[in-house]
Motif scaffolding. Sequence first.
Motif, PDB file in Angstrom:
ATOM      1  N   LEU A  28      40.539  30.073  43.203  1.00  0.00           N
ATOM      2  CA  LEU A  28      40.536  30.480  41.783  1.00  0.00           C
ATOM      3  C   LEU A  28      40.153  31.948  41.693  1.00  0.00           C
ATOM      4  N   ALA A  29      39.083  32.321  42.410  1.00  0.00           N
ATOM      5  CA  ALA A  29      38.629  33.719  42.358  1.00  0.00           C
ATOM      6  C   ALA A  29      39.707  34.647  42.912  1.00  0.00           C
ATOM      7  N   ARG A  30      40.348  34.231  44.001  1.00  0.00           N
ATOM      8  CA  ARG A  30      41.429  35.054  44.556  1.00  0.00           C
ATOM      9  C   ARG A  30      42.595  35.169  43.584  1.00  0.00           C
ATOM     10  N   GLY A  31      42.759  34.137  42.749  1.00  0.00           N
ATOM     11  CA  GLY A  31      43.876  34.127  41.792  1.00  0.00           C
ATOM     12  C   GLY A  31      43.556  34.888  40.525  1.00  0.00           C
ATOM     13  N   GLY A  32      42.397  35.540  40.482  1.00  0.00           N
ATOM     14  CA  GLY A  32      42.086  36.382  39.326  1.00  0.00           C
ATOM     15  C   GLY A  32      41.203  35.728  38.272  1.00  0.00           C
ATOM     16  N   TYR A  33      40.739  34.522  38.540  1.00  0.00           N
ATOM     17  CA  TYR A  33      39.837  33.872  37.568  1.00  0.00           C
ATOM     18  C   TYR A  33      38.438  34.448  37.758  1.00  0.00           C
ATOM     19  N   LYS A  34      37.894  34.975  36.640  1.00  0.00           N
ATOM     20  CA  LYS A  34      36.687  35.794  36.782  1.00  0.00           C
ATOM     21  C   LYS A  34      35.406  35.057  36.455  1.00  0.00           C
ATOM     22  N   ASN A  35      35.541  33.853  35.913  1.00  0.00           N
ATOM     23  CA  ASN A  35      34.345  33.176  35.417  1.00  0.00           C
ATOM     24  C   ASN A  35      34.226  31.783  36.058  1.00  0.00           C
ATOM     25  N   VAL A  36      34.062  31.787  37.351  1.00  0.00           N
ATOM     26  CA  VAL A  36      34.011  30.516  38.099  1.00  0.00           C
ATOM     27  C   VAL A  36      32.585  30.284  38.609  1.00  0.00           C
ATOM     28  N   THR A  37      32.035  29.129  38.287  1.00  0.00           N
ATOM     29  CA  THR A  37      30.680  28.795  38.761  1.00  0.00           C
ATOM     30  C   THR A  37      30.726  27.458  39.499  1.00  0.00           C
ATOM     31  N   VAL A  38      30.072  27.411  40.638  1.00  0.00           N
ATOM     32  CA  VAL A  38      29.953  26.147  41.380  1.00  0.00           C
ATOM     33  C   VAL A  38      28.512  25.670  41.249  1.00  0.00           C
ATOM     34  N   VAL A  39      28.334  24.421  40.823  1.00  0.00           N
ATOM     35  CA  VAL A  39      26.978  23.862  40.797  1.00  0.00           C
ATOM     36  C   VAL A  39      26.873  22.750  41.828  1.00  0.00           C
TER      37      VAL A  39
END
Length: 485
Positions: A28-39
């Motif tokens: 997701l981050a590589r695809g340009g998604y800027k607001n990714v959080t893993v809990v």
Amino acid sequence: MASSKLHPDSAILIIGAGVFGLSTALWLARGGYKNVTVVDMQDTAASGYNPDTVDSASADINKIIRFSYGAEIDYQRLAMQAAAEWEDWNNQFAATTDASGLPADLRPDGAGLGERKLWRNCGMLRMSDGYQLSEVELRTLENMEKEGIREFQFRTDDPIDIDRAEKRQWGHKMDPCHRQERFGVHKAVLDSTAGFVVAYKSCSWAKYLAEKAGVKFILDPLRGKVIDISRSGDAVHEETPLVKTADGGGWTPSLLPEVSQLLETTAGSVVTIRVPQERQDLWERYSASNFPVITWRMDEGNGIYSFPRDEEGIVKIGYRKTKWTNYDDVNGLRISVPKTAHVTEKKETRIPITALEGIKGKLTHSWPEYIMTNLPDLAEFGLHSTKLCWYTDSIDNSFLVDYVPGRPGVAVCSGGSGHGFKFLPILGREVVKILEGQGESTPYGKLWGWRGADMTKGRNGLEEGEDGPRVLAKHRMASPQDWKI
Ligand SMILES: Cc1cc2nc3c(=O)[nH]c(=O)nc-3n(C[C@H](O)[C@H](O)[C@H](O)COP(=O)(O)OP(=O)(O)OC[C@H]3O[C@@H](n4cnc5c(N)ncnc54)[C@H](O)[C@@H]3O)c2cc1C
């Protein structure tokens, strides 16, 4: 958010920092998604995914990388693509000079590190127990032929393959258990492209890459533990699920009861043997340079597998004949739940005596015993440890990656079914396509999509329920007194 609403600023919350969560976050981050959080409710990073402290399928010493998938060519292809990424990760890992964000044992100056490798191409020997290769094995070879990779497979009963294995320096791994000499028969195929990954290091590496790509992590028993996912209930945010964590309320392990028709929590039985370094002969014999990963009778989907020794001398052996269940009350449903430290007070490390006897050997046992048959020179050490490792199995052993019907903005990405680890570097690439709504046009979107369960048919054992024979409570559990071989 619903698939159509996904945009680069969407707030995306991933629950679980195991293989499925890490890979999805990374892509997701590589695809340009800027607001990714893993809990995650476990601080997986604090110990570098150490299997002694982190209780999950992904936190382990090693996992098999294989390409043999019988007739399932889509998995074979994805595994081949993953292999290229593993190679790339190996090179990046070996070359990194950046110490920040890496756990101590992955840093360039890390003590006691051994090889700076995540994946090890030690080969995998698929051994049959009888006089012929199984149908699944023959389909595997056919599909490898089709994809142009048959030349890396060496049949132990084919003089041309034996010769090729010798010429390519794989001859010493064709019959490491000396089965031909001891039993007069050895039917197997050595895959010289396969091997294993050091699982805990690989998870730490994936987290490191994800963090560098901008993913945020909350790994905490309270703030990271999700106890409820519900709809917001207001018109403006109607597609934004509300996620409740343990620092804000009650406790329930059942986040998505609707998946219980398709997924089941089961436990695999794993044991280890420790080879002491003073025994140089065995230390050398069981090193990854001399010994392959072995699967035995796995073509029937229910055999036993073992690894070469690791840097500490640990040989891991897993039993797949039976996967155990543990039924409990979850919000009015009876479903199988893990007996792990972070889910229940009743963490279980013992394994059923049936599994133990299948692994180590017992003359009266009807199941052919692995250690006494194949690794008898390890018998003198007895077992070093036992463990239950919890899978999430799907009804057809294929992953489940899709939006959950009737729950806008909620997707499930699970169902590793005992073979998900090898896809760590690449799984998220396919998951993102599905989340972006392209699932219908990709082979994996079709394979992993939400599917109806035919309740009248077998569902990979899930249909057995609590009356079935795999329920842990119905089995006598092995204790350390049983560890002697
Ligand atoms: C015995 C065994 C052997 C295997 N061998 C292989 C192999 O050789 N090769 C291979 O490719 N694959 C193998 N697999 C499969 C592979 O390990 C799994 O497919 C993969 O690790 C699953 O990853 P996951 O992220 O779904 O789950 P996990 O690794 O279990 O991660 C789930 C995470 O979610 C967190 N979590 C759960 N609930 C919550 C909550 N409510 N709130 C916050 N966090 C939560 C947990 O703490 C955990 O960290 C094996 C699996 C097992 C069990």
